[in-house]
Design a protein around this motif. Structure first.
Motif, PDB file in Angstrom:
ATOM      1  N   LEU A  95     -25.874  26.008  39.984  1.00 33.05           N
ATOM      2  CA  LEU A  95     -24.785  26.413  39.472  1.00 33.05           C
ATOM      3  C   LEU A  95     -23.576  25.590  40.103  1.00 33.05           C
ATOM      4  O   LEU A  95     -23.838  24.754  41.046  1.00 33.05           O
ATOM      5  N   GLU A  96     -22.419  25.556  39.617  1.00 38.42           N
ATOM      6  CA  GLU A  96     -21.131  25.078  40.383  1.00 38.42           C
ATOM      7  C   GLU A  96     -21.042  25.822  41.347  1.00 38.42           C
ATOM      8  O   GLU A  96     -21.225  27.080  41.575  1.00 38.42           O
ATOM      9  N   LYS A  97     -20.183  25.156  42.470  1.00 38.15           N
ATOM     10  CA  LYS A  97     -20.180  25.852  43.596  1.00 38.15           C
ATOM     11  C   LYS A  97     -19.226  27.306  43.539  1.00 38.15           C
ATOM     12  O   LYS A  97     -18.159  27.044  42.737  1.00 38.15           O
ATOM     13  N   PRO A  98     -19.470  28.436  43.994  1.00 36.07           N
ATOM     14  CA  PRO A  98     -18.630  29.465  44.015  1.00 36.07           C
ATOM     15  C   PRO A  98     -17.515  29.552  44.592  1.00 36.07           C
ATOM     16  O   PRO A  98     -17.446  29.197  45.745  1.00 36.07           O
ATOM     17  N   LEU A  99     -16.421  30.484  44.123  1.00 37.88           N
ATOM     18  CA  LEU A  99     -15.344  30.700  44.932  1.00 37.88           C
ATOM     19  C   LEU A  99     -15.746  31.511  46.081  1.00 37.88           C
ATOM     20  O   LEU A  99     -15.274  31.376  47.151  1.00 37.88           O
ATOM     21  N   ALA A 100     -16.644  32.634  46.000  1.00 36.94           N
ATOM     22  CA  ALA A 100     -17.089  33.327  46.807  1.00 36.94           C
ATOM     23  C   ALA A 100     -18.667  33.482  46.751  1.00 36.94           C
ATOM     24  O   ALA A 100     -19.035  33.464  45.733  1.00 36.94           O
TER      25      ALA A 100
END
Length: 136
Positions: free
Chosen positions: A33-38
């Protein structure tokens, strides 16, 4: 993972729980997945925690808790990739919203011409053409 809620970045009060068979499967899912905020990791095993910290790229991270990493103003908060760039909180806010200007002072133009232009010689006889250029 096919739920519509998993298509966009989530901001509470919803926290999806995705079950996996093992830790490597969890990492594989995160990396797909895309890099998460947290990124949160709930574990007691220090090897698992260290792998999570070193192998997961995210804006912020909290171990054995959620959202608390945004509380201290001494810890920068921000995203990477799709979740944003830059960070803020305390000193980090000042750095994020400041522009650092590079200034290089290498001396007089004569110095530049002698060191960067042909004939690449320290011989004063070869520098007469540069003296002429400086007077123009």
């Amino acid at each position: 993972m096919d739920d519509i809620l998993m298509e966009e970045e989530l901001f509470g009060p919803i926290l999806p729980i995705v079950t996996v068979d093992n830790f490597d499967d969890a990492l594989e899912k995160v990396h797909s997945l895309e890099k998460p905020l947290a990124a949160y990791c709930f574990a007691h095993d220090k090897k698992i925690i260290n792998r999570w910290v070193t192998e997961v790229s995210s804006g912020g991270m909290c171990i054995n808790d959620t959202i608390m990493h945004i509380s201290p103003e001494t810890l920068p908060f921000g995203g990477v990739g799709e979740s944003g760039i830059g960070a803020y909180h305390g000193k980090t806010s000042f750095q994020t919203f400041s522009h650092y200007k590079s200034v290089m002072d290498v001396g007089t133009p004569q110095f530049l011409l002698k060191k960067r232009s042909a004939p690449y010689s320290n011989d004063p006889a070869n520098s007469a053409q540069f003296e002429w250029l400086l007077k123009q």
